[in-house]
Write an enzyme that holds these catalytic residues in place. Structure first.
Site, PDB file in Angstrom:
ATOM      1  N   MET A  57       0.856  -1.199   0.000  1.00 56.76           N
ATOM      2  CA  MET A  57       0.000   0.000   0.000  1.00 56.76           C
ATOM      3  C   MET A  57       0.882   1.235   0.000  1.00 56.76           C
ATOM      4  O   MET A  57       1.894   1.262   0.690  1.00 56.76           O
ATOM      5  CB  MET A  57      -0.872  -0.016   1.260  1.00 56.76           C
ATOM      6  CG  MET A  57      -1.672   1.271   1.471  1.00 56.76           C
ATOM      7  SD  MET A  57      -2.699   1.211   2.966  1.00 56.76           S
ATOM      8  CE  MET A  57      -1.467   1.617   4.209  1.00 56.76           C
ATOM      9  N   ASN A  58       0.496   2.295  -0.760  1.00 58.82           N
ATOM     10  CA  ASN A  58       1.080   3.612  -0.525  1.00 58.82           C
ATOM     11  C   ASN A  58      -0.011   4.657  -0.346  1.00 58.82           C
ATOM     12  O   ASN A  58      -0.877   4.435   0.512  1.00 58.82           O
ATOM     13  CB  ASN A  58       2.220   3.978  -1.494  1.00 58.82           C
ATOM     14  CG  ASN A  58       1.922   3.963  -2.964  1.00 58.82           C
ATOM     15  OD1 ASN A  58       1.743   2.914  -3.552  1.00 58.82           O
ATOM     16  ND2 ASN A  58       1.922   5.112  -3.599  1.00 58.82           N
ATOM     17  N   ASP A  59      -0.009   5.753  -1.036  1.00 54.73           N
ATOM     18  CA  ASP A  59      -0.822   6.933  -0.685  1.00 54.73           C
ATOM     19  C   ASP A  59      -2.295   6.658  -0.344  1.00 54.73           C
ATOM     20  O   ASP A  59      -2.945   5.867  -1.039  1.00 54.73           O
ATOM     21  CB  ASP A  59      -0.892   7.904  -1.872  1.00 54.73           C
ATOM     22  CG  ASP A  59       0.431   8.139  -2.537  1.00 54.73           C
ATOM     23  OD1 ASP A  59       1.447   7.612  -2.086  1.00 54.73           O
ATOM     24  OD2 ASP A  59       0.426   8.862  -3.545  1.00 54.73           O
ATOM     25  N   GLN A  75      -3.502   3.619  -2.734  1.00 54.59           N
ATOM     26  CA  GLN A  75      -2.655   3.035  -3.767  1.00 54.59           C
ATOM     27  C   GLN A  75      -2.320   1.612  -3.338  1.00 54.59           C
ATOM     28  O   GLN A  75      -1.804   1.390  -2.236  1.00 54.59           O
ATOM     29  CB  GLN A  75      -1.368   3.863  -3.927  1.00 54.59           C
ATOM     30  CG  GLN A  75      -1.585   5.203  -4.574  1.00 54.59           C
ATOM     31  CD  GLN A  75      -1.874   5.060  -6.062  1.00 54.59           C
ATOM     32  OE1 GLN A  75      -0.969   4.934  -6.863  1.00 54.59           O
ATOM     33  NE2 GLN A  75      -3.153   5.079  -6.448  1.00 54.59           N
ATOM     34  N   PHE A 115      -3.255   5.823 -10.547  1.00 57.65           N
ATOM     35  CA  PHE A 115      -2.451   6.542  -9.557  1.00 57.65           C
ATOM     36  C   PHE A 115      -3.366   7.349  -8.622  1.00 57.65           C
ATOM     37  O   PHE A 115      -4.578   7.267  -8.671  1.00 57.65           O
ATOM     38  CB  PHE A 115      -1.450   7.457 -10.284  1.00 57.65           C
ATOM     39  CG  PHE A 115      -0.134   6.789 -10.599  1.00 57.65           C
ATOM     40  CD1 PHE A 115      -0.026   5.404 -10.716  1.00 57.65           C
ATOM     41  CD2 PHE A 115       1.017   7.553 -10.799  1.00 57.65           C
ATOM     42  CE1 PHE A 115       1.196   4.794 -11.004  1.00 57.65           C
ATOM     43  CE2 PHE A 115       2.242   6.953 -11.089  1.00 57.65           C
ATOM     44  CZ  PHE A 115       2.332   5.586 -11.196  1.00 57.65           C
ATOM     45  N   SER A 116      -2.720   8.177  -7.808  1.00 59.84           N
ATOM     46  CA  SER A 116      -3.455   8.863  -6.743  1.00 59.84           C
ATOM     47  C   SER A 116      -4.477   9.873  -7.250  1.00 59.84           C
ATOM     48  O   SER A 116      -4.358  10.395  -8.356  1.00 59.84           O
ATOM     49  CB  SER A 116      -2.466   9.563  -5.812  1.00 59.84           C
ATOM     50  OG  SER A 116      -1.807   8.567  -5.065  1.00 59.84           O
ATOM     51  N   ASP A 190      -2.110  13.379  -9.583  1.00 60.68           N
ATOM     52  CA  ASP A 190      -2.652  13.420  -8.214  1.00 60.68           C
ATOM     53  C   ASP A 190      -3.728  14.497  -8.040  1.00 60.68           C
ATOM     54  O   ASP A 190      -3.644  15.345  -7.142  1.00 60.68           O
ATOM     55  CB  ASP A 190      -1.521  13.600  -7.185  1.00 60.68           C
ATOM     56  CG  ASP A 190      -0.420  12.563  -7.341  1.00 60.68           C
ATOM     57  OD1 ASP A 190      -0.682  11.513  -7.958  1.00 60.68           O
ATOM     58  OD2 ASP A 190       0.701  12.804  -6.862  1.00 60.68           O
ATOM     59  N   GLU A 241       4.144  16.347  -5.412  1.00 61.79           N
ATOM     60  CA  GLU A 241       3.146  15.285  -5.552  1.00 61.79           C
ATOM     61  C   GLU A 241       1.961  15.577  -4.623  1.00 61.79           C
ATOM     62  O   GLU A 241       2.068  16.356  -3.675  1.00 61.79           O
ATOM     63  CB  GLU A 241       3.756  13.920  -5.180  1.00 61.79           C
ATOM     64  CG  GLU A 241       4.911  13.513  -6.097  1.00 61.79           C
ATOM     65  CD  GLU A 241       5.436  12.094  -5.850  1.00 61.79           C
ATOM     66  OE1 GLU A 241       5.662  11.378  -6.830  1.00 61.79           O
ATOM     67  OE2 GLU A 241       5.628  11.712  -4.689  1.00 61.79           O
TER      68      GLU A 241
HETATM   69  C1  FRU Z   1       3.188   9.587  -4.200  1.00 61.77           C
HETATM   70  C2  FRU Z   1       3.036   9.003  -5.586  1.00 61.77           C
HETATM   71  C3  FRU Z   1       2.030   9.797  -6.400  1.00 61.77           C
HETATM   72  C4  FRU Z   1       1.555   8.802  -7.401  1.00 61.77           C
HETATM   73  C5  FRU Z   1       1.539   7.528  -6.600  1.00 61.77           C
HETATM   74  C6  FRU Z   1       1.859   6.301  -7.387  1.00 61.77           C
HETATM   75  O1  FRU Z   1       3.656   8.684  -3.272  1.00 61.77           O
HETATM   76  O2  FRU Z   1       4.281   8.959  -6.241  1.00 61.77           O
HETATM   77  O3  FRU Z   1       2.555  10.970  -6.962  1.00 61.77           O
HETATM   78  O4  FRU Z   1       0.292   9.118  -7.906  1.00 61.77           O
HETATM   79  O5  FRU Z   1       2.491   7.689  -5.570  1.00 61.77           O
HETATM   80  O6  FRU Z   1       1.649   5.142  -6.631  1.00 61.77           O
END
Ligand code: FRU
Length: 522
Positions: A57-59, A75, A115-116, A190, A241
């Protein structure tokens, strides 16, 4: 009361949902579920922070409140514990304390990875994607076309939308995506969209390399460029971002100010990724700010890509960040899943001297999980120290106040591992040293620097600390969130001792020291 506890059979249901075939035309194939481990009890698994059941997981994405439900999209790479083809994972909550995992909301398609981005309630059905009686939830996200990127073109990020007519349970991509094309900007992503009442329009803020751009729309589909901000403002150590833009009332006069949040990677004050903000004005077309110095939401290494809820019912501005850092996010020592979100935090404006600043502090709701176990007031003579035993610092809340500006506290375990926090009045710094906190060698960037926060800007007087520790993270809120530090850590054993040390020549007074056990939300 625990309302949304997910029992193992629910977990199996989630795995079943994850392993279902994707929608037609989607690039992703089947997801292999792993055998069940003791639910959410793996090493380092946070007990009161959001994590996905498994995988990367990210954002946080698409934070929106609708019909009694707080949505958290994120994400997500459902096939591995490292970053890969991005989906939007999904979870919901009624109170932002207890979460329910939901099936994946958005899958990659022929336009690219997802993406985000953000989500809105299109209350007046301006998009025509729902009806007046059943207004749609609309998600606005970035498509990342990996093939175009590999081919060397610059226009591989575009903006698309999808909608849901059942409060987020199922999603349909708009038939004519993308809704905003790319004229050759490599980092163009984003989108954060919100309804701007004074101009009766949808506003989108997104990032375009080293700046933010603003667009407007009547229907979430046709977008017109308005303006840009930031080429010559703020920190520029890396790409911009995950922007966000929202109004807040100033304390006292109740005047309205606008806050622009920008994540930046790299270029954060303690290395790698971090989140800066600007306070200024937004008139529906342009954002302006006369802010001179760089400002950071969080001085710790592990709070990135944070954004706020749309359509929040109680007029609060609620923020959630990703508790990691791109400098080592892919290497942290967990196996079933990777990374967590910060606790939801409430954002407010305060005035320090002549300057407005943004505070962030855990939501009041979260208070219900902390059960007080130990309280005391004490003093330490110059050079003295005192150790307070507690079996469960790894899942706890610690609070205290002190009029002094020189002290050290360390969390320790029987392996000699230590997390050290230090307020150093002479240097005007608060320090966090995790170099001996446990596992650090997985990536050099993780343990090498002592994290520093300047305290010269915190007015004289009592300093109040609130520390939340949850197995693999620590969040430190100074003076109600005037200054904040969030960091991951991976001790090889519980911390069971907290040692206060008076390193000054004066008596150190510790008031209202309190340790609370944190209940698990899962
Ligand atoms: C930030 C980022 C966003 C992008 C997403 C991709 O952490 O780089 O800019 O949309 O993660 O997973």
């Amino acid at each position: 009361m625990r309302t949304n506890i997910i029992y193992p059979f629910m977990f199996l249901l989630v795995l079943f949902a994850f392993s279902c075939k994707n929608k037609e035309g989607d690039m992703n194939t089947e997801i292999v579920s792993k055998p069940e481990v003791s639910f959410f009890k793996e090493p380092y698994r946070p007990q009161f922070h959001f994590t996905p059941t498994e995988m990367w997981m990210n954002d946080p994405n698409g934070l929106v409140f609708n019909n009694g439900i707080y949505h958290l999209f994120y994400q997500y790479h459902p096939e591995d514990i490292v970053w890969g083809p991005m989906h939007w994972g999904h979870a919901t909550s009624k109170d932002l304390v207890y979460w329910e995992h939901k099936p994946i909301a958005l899958f990659p398609d022929e336009n690219g990875y997802i993406f985000s981005g953000s989500a809105v309630v299109d209350r007046n059905n301006t998009s025509g994607l729902g009806t007046q009686d059943n207004p749609p939830l609309v998600a606005i996200f970035t498509y990342h076309d990996i093939n175009k990127e590999k081919d060397g073109s610059d226009d591989f990020q575009t903006q698309g939308i999808a909608y849901s007519l059942d409060n987020g349970d199922s999603w349909t991509k708009y038939h004519a995506n993308p809704v905003l094309g790319n004229e050759g900007i490599r980092d163009f992503r984003d989108p954060k969209v919100f309804w701007h009442e004074p101009t009766q329009s949808w506003i989108m803020v997104l990032v375009a390399g080293d700046r933010a751009q603003f667009y407007r729309s009547d229907d979430l589909i046709d977008w017109t460029f308005l303006s840009e901000f930031g080429k010559n403002a703020g920190a520029h150590g890396g790409v911009w971002e995950c922007p966000d833009l929202f109004p807040l009332k100033t304390p006292g006069s109740g005047e309205e100010k606008w806050v622009l949040i920008i994540s930046i990677n790299p270029g954060a004050p303690n290395g790698g990724s971090g989140t800066q903000y600007f306070i200024g004005e937004f008139n529906g077309t342009t954002f302006t700010s006369d802010q001179k110095e760089d400002k950071w939401i969080d001085w710790g290494t592990d709070n990135y890509a944070g954004i706020t809820y749309n359509n929040e019912p109680n007029n609060q501005r609620i923020f959630i960040g990703w508790m990691s850092n791109w400098a080592y996010a892919r290497d942290t020592p967990t196996e079933e899943w990777r990374s967590a979100m910060t606790v939801p935090r409430s954002l407010s404006l305060i005035k320090l001297g002549d300057i407005y600043e943004l505070t962030n502090y855990p939501l009041d709701n979260l208070g219900t999980i902390f059960k007080s176990e130990l309280k005391k007031d004490f003093e330490l003579l110059a050079g003295d120290s005192e150790t307070i035993d507690f079996d469960h610092y790894n899942q706890s809340e610690i609070r205290f106040k002190t009029p002094n500006r020189n002290f050290e506290i360390s969390f320790n375990n029987s392996l000699g591992e230590q997390l050290l926090l230090k307020l150093d009045g002479e240097k005007g710094q608060f320090l966090l040293d995790r170099s001996k906190s446990g596992k650090t060698a997985f990536k050099e960037e993780f343990g090498k620097n002592i994290q520093k926060l300047p305290i010269t800007t915190i007015p004289d007087g009592e300093i109040e600390l609130r520390v939340l520790m949850d197995w693999s993270s620590v969040e430190i809120f100074i003076n109600g969130g005037q200054r904040v530090m969030t960091a991951q850590l991976f001790p090889n054993e519980n911390y069971t001792k907290l040692t206060f040390k008076n390193s000054s020549a004066e008596i150190l007074t510790i008031n209202k020291f309190e340790v609370s056990r944190a209940e698990a939300i899962w």
